[in-house]
Every structure is written in structure tokens, then in C-alpha cells.
Design a protein around this motif. Structure first.
Motif, PDB file in Angstrom:
ATOM      1  N   LEU A  28     -21.817-111.849  66.092  1.00  0.00           N
ATOM      2  CA  LEU A  28     -22.015-111.553  67.509  1.00  0.00           C
ATOM      3  C   LEU A  28     -21.443-110.186  67.856  1.00  0.00           C
ATOM      4  N   PRO A  29     -21.927-109.561  68.935  1.00  0.00           N
ATOM      5  CA  PRO A  29     -21.265-108.357  69.456  1.00  0.00           C
ATOM      6  C   PRO A  29     -19.843-108.679  69.886  1.00  0.00           C
ATOM      7  N   TRP A  30     -18.955-107.688  69.834  1.00  0.00           N
ATOM      8  CA  TRP A  30     -17.539-107.937  70.095  1.00  0.00           C
ATOM      9  C   TRP A  30     -17.297-108.459  71.503  1.00  0.00           C
ATOM     10  N   HIS A  31     -18.170-108.094  72.472  1.00  0.00           N
ATOM     11  CA  HIS A  31     -17.944-108.483  73.861  1.00  0.00           C
ATOM     12  C   HIS A  31     -18.502-109.861  74.196  1.00  0.00           C
ATOM     13  N   ARG A  32     -19.213-110.484  73.258  1.00  0.00           N
ATOM     14  CA  ARG A  32     -19.829-111.779  73.550  1.00  0.00           C
ATOM     15  C   ARG A  32     -18.879-112.903  73.158  1.00  0.00           C
ATOM     16  N   GLN A  33     -18.725-113.887  74.043  1.00  0.00           N
ATOM     17  CA  GLN A  33     -17.817-114.994  73.788  1.00  0.00           C
ATOM     18  C   GLN A  33     -18.432-115.981  72.802  1.00  0.00           C
TER      19      GLN A  33
END
Length: 293
Positions: A110-115
């Protein structure tokens, strides 16, 4: 290793080029097939069980990737308080492990900003009927527990303090009756806004639904730290078939997943990926997991 097995003279560049030609779907299937046979405790194939339930752990971690434009654009970089991102891209990995064997059943980048909780339902697809999923705080929600029950699986998650039912409860979470010491039956309702990760159709199917769950409190004691209370919620509501003390002890084994991530990141060297393309990064993660399994 390839040169010795095939008795051919090959260069590292040729091996890398050959790996890049492997389809992503093939690596995903190899990872899926590598876990069930490897995770048998007695040679029978399949994960070990707790009271007849195969047990899995869902958790996340972060790694670093090469600072190439496609990779940075997909996964992003961690930012400071001023909103500035420096350094390497930070893919966030959400994985499903066998509890006892530690083998990876499925992994999602996942992208780093996605929970992590936004993709937790995708991990549930790797669970069979009658399986039990363990997870930490931030992964427990009405929607996730309902999805688990709908596919015939069970969950046991730690609660944040805001999710705990105190006294008679309030709003969409109510106390039903006590089952034992620090062990109560609670009822969760689907009230509230639709989660952003869930489609309107799936959320509409949960509208007005109630879940009867079990909330267990226990003390956490660590040398040098204050003793404090913690809570877990589970879909296993039978106190005779699933004693509270054993459930708490089982949940405590969830910390073993940190050792699994350590083996992946430090022992095998997955903490910093070397691929400079998006497809290469995804394949490299799966190759590490395949080697780990």
C-alpha cells in the motif's frame, strides 16, 4: 544458485532480466501455494489449529524502496510536520500470517499514507471457513467483523478505548449480559457513516444489522512499566468452548508476527528494495515472501 542447478554459465544481470519476465500473477500463485503445505505442524498440510480453528494474524509494516519516479509516485514518501517528504519511498505492507508456522498467506503493498484497515477485507479472502483472524488495535470495526462472519470465519481483535463498552454502553454499542469475570456479551449495531473503503452496495447490505460479540478485559503487565487494562473483542461467544483465559493467551501470541517481519526485513534484507520500476518492486516483494515461506 541457478547456474549450479542448471549447469549453465549465467550472469546476475541475466537472472534479473529473467525474473522481470515472470508474470506477477505467477508469483502471487506461488506464494499462495507455498504456505499451506509448509505450515503443517504434523506433516498433514495446512496450518496448526487452536480448539479446532486455524489461526492467522493480520498486521502491517513498512519498508523502503528505490527513489525512482514510478515507485515514488505510487507509494509516496513519509512527510515531516511541515508536509515535506524526503528520502526513499515507503511502501506499507499488510500481511496475513499463519500463527504457529509464521508463513505468509497473502501480502498487499500500500502507499505509505493509506491505512491498513482499508484493505483488511482483501486479506480475509485468503481465510477459509472456520478460520480465526487475530489483529491489533485499529483493525477492529463493525464492518470487518460482519464480513468475517458472512464468510464463515471468526475474528479476535484488540479494541481501542473508544470502542470499549463500559457499563450499559451507549449509542451503537450496548452491554447484553455478563459471561464471567471481565467477560461480557455486547451488541454492536451498524449505525454511523459508511466506511470510505466499503462500497455503497456492501454497506447497504449491513444497514440495520446487529452483531452479538464478546468483550474480554485483561491486565497487561510489563517489567518497568505500569500495569494497565486492555480489551479484546471476538466473534467466539461461547465461554465454555472458548474460555476467556485461553483467548487472552492466544491473542498474546500475536506478537510473534513481529519476529516474522524481522526475519523478512533484517535476515533476508527486504528492508530496502532494489527494483526501480513499479512492477519490479511488486515482484521483488513477492520473491522475498516466496523465499521466506
Amino acid at each position: 544458485g541457478v547456474g549450479r542447478v542448471a549447469e549453465l554459465s549465467v550472469t546476475a544481470q541475466a537472472v534479473c532480466a529473467a525474473k522481470m519476465r515472470l508474470p506477477l500473477a505467477l508469483l502471487m500463485e506461488l506464494v499462495r501455494r507455498s504456505a499451506p503445505a509448509a505450515s503443517s505442524a504434523g506433516g498433514g498440510g495446512g496450518p496448526t489449529t487452536w480448539r479446532g480453528l486455524p489461526v492467522y494474524v493480520a498486521d502491517g509494516t513498512g519498508v523502503l524502496a528505490q527513489d525512482a519516479a514510478p515507485v515514488a509516485g505510487r507509494y509516496g514518501k513519509a512527510k515531516n510536520q511541515r508536509g515535506t517528504g524526503w528520502g526513499y519511498p515507503n511502501p506499507k505492507l499488510l500481511a496475513l500470517f499463519d500463527l504457529e508456522g509464521g508463513f505468509v498467506r497473502r501480502i498487499i503493498a500500500l502507499p505509505w499514507h493509506r491505512q491498513e484497515f482499508t484493505c483488511l477485507a482483501r486479506l480475509f479472502k485468503a481465510l477459509g471457513r472456520g478460520a480465526l483472524a487475530l489483529g491489533d488495535r485499529g483493525l477492529a470495526s463493525f464492518a470487518h467483523l460482519a464480513l468475517l462472519l458472512d464468510q464463515g470465519a471468526h475474528g479476535c481483535f484488540r479494541l481501542s478505548r473508544g470502542q470499549v463498552v463500559f457499563g450499559r454502553g451507549r449509542a451503537s454499542r450496548r452491554r447484553v449480559r455478563p459471561l464471567g469475570r471481565q467477560d461480557v456479551l455486547v451488541r454492536w449495531q451498524s449505525g454511523g457513516r459508511r466506511p470510505g473503503w466499503m462500497s455503497k452496495t456492501r454497506w447497504a447490505a449491513l444497514a440495520g444489522r446487529e452483531l452479538t460479540l464478546r468483550q474480554i478485559a485483561f491486565r497487561v503487565r510489563r517489567p518497568g512499566f505500569r500495569t494497565h487494562w486492555a480489551w479484546i473483542v471476538t466473534t467466539l461467544c461461547d465461554p465454555v468452548a472458548y474460555p476467556a483465559e485461553e483467548l487472552v493467551e492466544l491473542y498474546g501470541k500475536r506478537w510473534q508476527v513481529e519476529v516474522c517481519f524481522r526475519d523478512l526485513k533484517r535476515t533476508l534484507g527486504m528492508s530496502l528494495l532494489s527494483a526501480k520500476t513499479l512492477a519490479g518492486t511488486r515482484k521483488e516483494i513477492l520473491a522475498f515472501v516466496l523465499l521466506y515461506n
